[in-house]
Design an enzyme around this catalytic site. Structure first.
Site, PDB file in Angstrom:
ATOM      1  N   PHE A   1       7.846 -21.073 -44.243  1.00  0.00           N
ATOM      2  CA  PHE A   1       8.185 -22.094 -45.508  1.00  0.00           C
ATOM      3  C   PHE A   1       7.798 -21.615 -46.709  1.00  0.00           C
ATOM      4  O   PHE A   1       8.737 -21.437 -47.613  1.00  0.00           O
ATOM      5  CB  PHE A   1       6.891 -23.292 -45.218  1.00  0.00           C
ATOM      6  CG  PHE A   1       6.616 -24.028 -46.278  1.00  0.00           C
ATOM      7  CD1 PHE A   1       7.609 -24.616 -47.001  1.00  0.00           C
ATOM      8  CD2 PHE A   1       5.331 -24.501 -46.693  1.00  0.00           C
ATOM      9  CE1 PHE A   1       7.058 -25.675 -47.820  1.00  0.00           C
ATOM     10  CE2 PHE A   1       4.934 -25.268 -47.620  1.00  0.00           C
ATOM     11  CZ  PHE A   1       6.094 -25.904 -48.357  1.00  0.00           C
TER      12      PHE A   1
ATOM     13  N   LEU B   1       9.106 -15.592 -35.949  1.00  0.00           N
ATOM     14  CA  LEU B   1       9.759 -17.160 -35.724  1.00  0.00           C
ATOM     15  C   LEU B   1       8.769 -17.988 -34.837  1.00  0.00           C
ATOM     16  O   LEU B   1       9.298 -18.751 -34.144  1.00  0.00           O
ATOM     17  CB  LEU B   1      11.144 -17.057 -34.972  1.00  0.00           C
ATOM     18  CG  LEU B   1      12.148 -16.363 -35.924  1.00  0.00           C
ATOM     19  CD1 LEU B   1      13.763 -16.414 -35.562  1.00  0.00           C
ATOM     20  CD2 LEU B   1      12.092 -16.917 -37.430  1.00  0.00           C
TER      21      LEU B   1
ATOM     22  N   ASP C   1       7.089  -8.785 -34.420  1.00  0.00           N
ATOM     23  CA  ASP C   1       5.694  -9.287 -34.406  1.00  0.00           C
ATOM     24  C   ASP C   1       4.996  -8.166 -35.322  1.00  0.00           C
ATOM     25  O   ASP C   1       5.126  -7.096 -34.980  1.00  0.00           O
ATOM     26  CB  ASP C   1       5.009  -9.305 -33.038  1.00  0.00           C
ATOM     27  CG  ASP C   1       3.839 -10.079 -33.102  1.00  0.00           C
ATOM     28  OD1 ASP C   1       3.014 -10.004 -33.845  1.00  0.00           O
ATOM     29  OD2 ASP C   1       4.250 -11.240 -32.374  1.00  0.00           O
TER      30      ASP C   1
ATOM     31  N   SER D   1      -6.078 -18.089 -49.024  1.00  0.00           N
ATOM     32  CA  SER D   1      -6.068 -19.719 -49.133  1.00  0.00           C
ATOM     33  C   SER D   1      -7.238 -20.309 -49.616  1.00  0.00           C
ATOM     34  O   SER D   1      -8.439 -19.579 -49.692  1.00  0.00           O
ATOM     35  CB  SER D   1      -5.948 -19.990 -47.541  1.00  0.00           C
ATOM     36  OG  SER D   1      -6.311 -21.435 -47.384  1.00  0.00           O
TER      37      SER D   1
ATOM     38  N   TYR E   1     -10.083 -19.462 -39.661  1.00  0.00           N
ATOM     39  CA  TYR E   1      -8.779 -19.298 -40.590  1.00  0.00           C
ATOM     40  C   TYR E   1      -9.461 -18.633 -41.929  1.00  0.00           C
ATOM     41  O   TYR E   1      -8.965 -17.836 -42.492  1.00  0.00           O
ATOM     42  CB  TYR E   1      -7.910 -20.525 -40.524  1.00  0.00           C
ATOM     43  CG  TYR E   1      -6.908 -20.504 -41.545  1.00  0.00           C
ATOM     44  CD1 TYR E   1      -5.472 -19.822 -41.234  1.00  0.00           C
ATOM     45  CD2 TYR E   1      -7.051 -20.955 -43.052  1.00  0.00           C
ATOM     46  CE1 TYR E   1      -4.633 -19.707 -42.226  1.00  0.00           C
ATOM     47  CE2 TYR E   1      -6.010 -20.916 -43.950  1.00  0.00           C
ATOM     48  CZ  TYR E   1      -4.898 -20.479 -43.655  1.00  0.00           C
ATOM     49  OH  TYR E   1      -3.925 -20.389 -44.499  1.00  0.00           O
TER      50      TYR E   1
ATOM     51  N   ASN F   1      -2.832 -26.831 -51.795  1.00  0.00           N
ATOM     52  CA  ASN F   1      -2.312 -27.576 -50.635  1.00  0.00           C
ATOM     53  C   ASN F   1      -0.574 -27.421 -51.038  1.00  0.00           C
ATOM     54  O   ASN F   1      -0.075 -28.020 -51.974  1.00  0.00           O
ATOM     55  CB  ASN F   1      -2.257 -29.066 -50.573  1.00  0.00           C
ATOM     56  CG  ASN F   1      -4.128 -29.081 -50.364  1.00  0.00           C
ATOM     57  OD1 ASN F   1      -4.634 -29.306 -51.319  1.00  0.00           O
ATOM     58  ND2 ASN F   1      -4.515 -28.764 -48.935  1.00  0.00           N
TER      59      ASN F   1
ATOM     60  N   ILE G   1      -3.368 -44.290 -43.007  1.00  0.00           N
ATOM     61  CA  ILE G   1      -4.239 -43.432 -43.557  1.00  0.00           C
ATOM     62  C   ILE G   1      -5.577 -43.532 -42.944  1.00  0.00           C
ATOM     63  O   ILE G   1      -6.089 -44.360 -42.604  1.00  0.00           O
ATOM     64  CB  ILE G   1      -4.598 -44.002 -45.195  1.00  0.00           C
ATOM     65  CG1 ILE G   1      -3.397 -43.804 -46.117  1.00  0.00           C
ATOM     66  CG2 ILE G   1      -5.718 -43.048 -45.757  1.00  0.00           C
ATOM     67  CD1 ILE G   1      -3.452 -44.569 -47.405  1.00  0.00           C
TER      68      ILE G   1
HETATM   69  N1  LIG Z   1       1.328 -24.032 -46.474  1.00  0.00           N
HETATM   70  C1  LIG Z   1       0.097 -23.868 -47.197  1.00  0.00           C
HETATM   71  O1  LIG Z   1      -0.302 -25.109 -47.879  1.00  0.00           O
HETATM   72  C2  LIG Z   1      -0.886 -22.713 -47.047  1.00  0.00           C
HETATM   73  C3  LIG Z   1      -1.968 -22.808 -48.039  1.00  0.00           C
HETATM   74  C4  LIG Z   1      -2.739 -21.743 -47.905  1.00  0.00           C
HETATM   75  C5  LIG Z   1      -2.323 -20.397 -47.428  1.00  0.00           C
HETATM   76  N2  LIG Z   1      -1.261 -20.412 -46.786  1.00  0.00           N
HETATM   77  C6  LIG Z   1      -0.790 -18.927 -46.454  1.00  0.00           C
HETATM   78  O2  LIG Z   1       0.563 -18.723 -46.809  1.00  0.00           O
HETATM   79  C7  LIG Z   1       1.221 -17.874 -45.819  1.00  0.00           C
HETATM   80  C8  LIG Z   1       2.499 -18.562 -45.669  1.00  0.00           C
HETATM   81  O3  LIG Z   1       2.320 -19.879 -45.150  1.00  0.00           O
HETATM   82  P1  LIG Z   1       3.413 -20.893 -44.709  1.00  0.00           P
HETATM   83  O4  LIG Z   1       2.888 -22.289 -44.990  1.00  0.00           O
HETATM   84  O5  LIG Z   1       4.605 -20.388 -45.218  1.00  0.00           O
HETATM   85  O6  LIG Z   1       3.308 -20.684 -43.266  1.00  0.00           O
HETATM   86  P2  LIG Z   1       4.485 -20.613 -42.036  1.00  0.00           P
HETATM   87  O7  LIG Z   1       3.901 -20.669 -40.767  1.00  0.00           O
HETATM   88  O8  LIG Z   1       5.636 -21.543 -42.408  1.00  0.00           O
HETATM   89  O9  LIG Z   1       5.065 -19.274 -42.355  1.00  0.00           O
HETATM   90  C9  LIG Z   1       4.294 -17.954 -41.768  1.00  0.00           C
HETATM   91  C10 LIG Z   1       5.450 -17.263 -41.071  1.00  0.00           C
HETATM   92  O10 LIG Z   1       4.855 -16.173 -40.582  1.00  0.00           O
HETATM   93  C11 LIG Z   1       5.402 -15.871 -39.008  1.00  0.00           C
HETATM   94  N3  LIG Z   1       4.488 -15.230 -38.339  1.00  0.00           N
HETATM   95  C12 LIG Z   1       3.244 -15.697 -37.774  1.00  0.00           C
HETATM   96  N4  LIG Z   1       2.632 -14.823 -36.789  1.00  0.00           N
HETATM   97  C13 LIG Z   1       3.272 -13.886 -36.792  1.00  0.00           C
HETATM   98  C14 LIG Z   1       3.314 -12.580 -36.210  1.00  0.00           C
HETATM   99  N5  LIG Z   1       2.480 -12.215 -35.420  1.00  0.00           N
HETATM  100  N6  LIG Z   1       4.202 -11.573 -36.404  1.00  0.00           N
HETATM  101  C15 LIG Z   1       5.476 -11.917 -37.448  1.00  0.00           C
HETATM  102  N7  LIG Z   1       5.583 -13.107 -37.905  1.00  0.00           N
HETATM  103  C16 LIG Z   1       4.489 -13.939 -37.642  1.00  0.00           C
HETATM  104  C17 LIG Z   1       5.797 -17.304 -38.599  1.00  0.00           C
HETATM  105  O11 LIG Z   1       6.860 -17.235 -37.712  1.00  0.00           O
HETATM  106  C18 LIG Z   1       6.052 -18.001 -39.962  1.00  0.00           C
HETATM  107  O12 LIG Z   1       7.511 -17.867 -40.345  1.00  0.00           O
HETATM  108  C19 LIG Z   1       0.352 -17.935 -44.751  1.00  0.00           C
HETATM  109  O13 LIG Z   1      -0.244 -16.614 -44.861  1.00  0.00           O
HETATM  110  C20 LIG Z   1      -0.580 -18.965 -44.928  1.00  0.00           C
HETATM  111  O14 LIG Z   1      -1.674 -18.814 -44.301  1.00  0.00           O
HETATM  112  C21 LIG Z   1      -0.520 -21.229 -46.813  1.00  0.00           C
END
Ligand SMILES: NC(=O)c1ccc[n+]([C@@H]2O[C@H](COP(=O)([O-])OP(=O)(O)OC[C@H]3O[C@@H](n4cnc5c(N)ncnc54)[C@H](O)[C@@H]3O)[C@@H](O)[C@H]2O)c1
Length: 324
Positions: free
Chosen positions: A18, A41, A64, A127, A152, A181, A212
């Site tokens: 994302f 993925l 991976d 995070s 986490y 968020n 809610i």
């Molecule tokens: N979305 C949020 O609100 C939020 C908030 C705080 C922190 N984060 C952090 O931001 C980063 C991106 O988050 P996001 O929301 O885009 O999540 P997401 O799950 O959409 O993206 C993470 C990506 O990492 C890939 N992935 C997971 N494990 C893997 C592995 N072992 N090897 C290779 N690829 C792997 C997944 O396929 C995914 O495409 C993450 O580190 C997440 O912890 C997100």
């Protein structure tokens, strides 16, 4: 300063996710020589990278981060690394052993390889979870992390501390970003951890009652995904190192307010129903103090919640029309 990215080679772990997919789009504006995405993925998807999949500057490797030889192959000859691959908070809770392997062990290997291959700077996705229920609101980066209760959050904090120790021991430059968020297009619409906004958009689409859980007073600090991508680029472009930054909007929004804005931008008159909370949410409040990023990274979010929810809704309904 943009010259830092021009002609450079960059690895983004989790770049098909994302947030990662928007970071790729933002970086492409600065004309790097090559962006390599390493993503298994397990979430994310090829749909997320369709705007740049055929761009010759982008290389997508399905794999991976726990695959050490592959990870090394991806890091060799790179200038910068964005480390974004991670499991979600619920996935870590459901399987802490996998959480350890992905969030801690692979992050350790990645940091070691960054030293070995003389990476110039790492941008680490941390995070707001590291705070747990924070001590102060707005929460600045100096609030202590001892109230975090999640695996986490502990893993993210460990990552921050790993990079800090590697800066001290090996002079590896890094910046860690604590996202609050994050929302926007490409949010997971049908995954196990579907966000509340998507559930409510489903209700708006189907004309069903949005629920809610609890009294709706839980607050969050919502930041639009394109702003998060800009914060990542700002962290790379700046000469700042060995620092952690909140990445939020600096606005506290309750769930009830969130739903009301979402209904308004969609011209919907649905009435919500309140249900007893079925899980204990240890974090009832989030509000970021974003002054440090403003001063040190020259980064300020530019998309307010109504604008962002409008873009999210447009994306949601376009996607829905396309899949029906
Ligand atoms: N979305 C949020 O609100 C939020 C908030 C705080 C922190 N984060 C952090 O931001 C980063 C991106 O988050 P996001 O929301 O885009 O999540 P997401 O799950 O959409 O993206 C993470 C990506 O990492 C890939 N992935 C997971 N494990 C893997 C592995 N072992 N090897 C290779 N690829 C792997 C997944 O396929 C995914 O495409 C993450 O580190 C997440 O912890 C997100």
């Amino acid at each position: 300063m943009p010259d830092k990215i021009y002609g450079s080679k960059i690895l983004i772990t989790g770049g098909a996710g994302f947030i990662g997919s928007f970071v790729v789009e933002e970086l492409l504006k600065y004309e790097p020589e090559k962006i390599t995405i390493l993503d298994n993925l397990c979430r994310g998807g090829l749909e997320n990278i369709k705007t740049f999949k055929t761009n010759p500057k982008v290389e997508f490797i399905e794999g991976d981060i726990r695959d050490l030889p592959l990870l090394e192959k991806c890091i060799v000859n790179k200038d910068y690394v964005f480390h974004m691959a991670a499991l979600r908070i619920n996935a870590c809770a459901a399987n802490p052993k996998e959480g350890f392997d992905v969030m801690i062990k692979a992050t350790f290997e990645l940091a070691d390889l960054c030293i070995k291959h003389q990476i110039k700077k790492v941008i680490y996705s941390s995070s707001a979870s590291v705070y747990g229920l924070a001590q102060h609101f707005p929460t600045s980066e100096t609030d202590n992390p001892y109230d975090n209760q999640t695996f986490y959050g502990s893993a993210k904090l460990w990552g921050e501390q790993l990079f800090r120790s590697y800066k001290f021991m090996y002079d590896l430059d890094y910046v860690a970003l604590r996202y609050f968020n994050v929302y926007g297009p490409r949010m997971d619409t049908d995954g196990k951890y579907t966000e509340v906004m998507i559930r409510w958009l489903n209700c708006i689409s189907d004309g069903t009652t949005p629920l809610i859980y609890g009294d709706g007073s839980t607050t969050m600090d919502f930041i639009y995904v394109k702003d998060v991508a800009k914060a990542n680029v700002a962290a790379l472009l700046s000469d700042v190192t060995d620092e952690v930054f909140n990445v939020g909007n600096g606005v506290e929004t309750s769930l009830e307010q969130l739903l009301s804005i979402l209904l308004k931008v969609n011209d919907s008159i649905l009435i919500p129903e309140f249900k007893e909370e079925n899980t204990v949410n240890p974090v009832s409040r989030r509000l970021a103090d974003i002054s440090k990023a403003k001063v040190m990274l020259d980064f300020e979010p530019s998309v307010d919640l109504a604008m962002g929810l409008n873009e999210l809704s447009q994306w949601y309904f376009e996607k829905k029309a396309f899949t029906v």
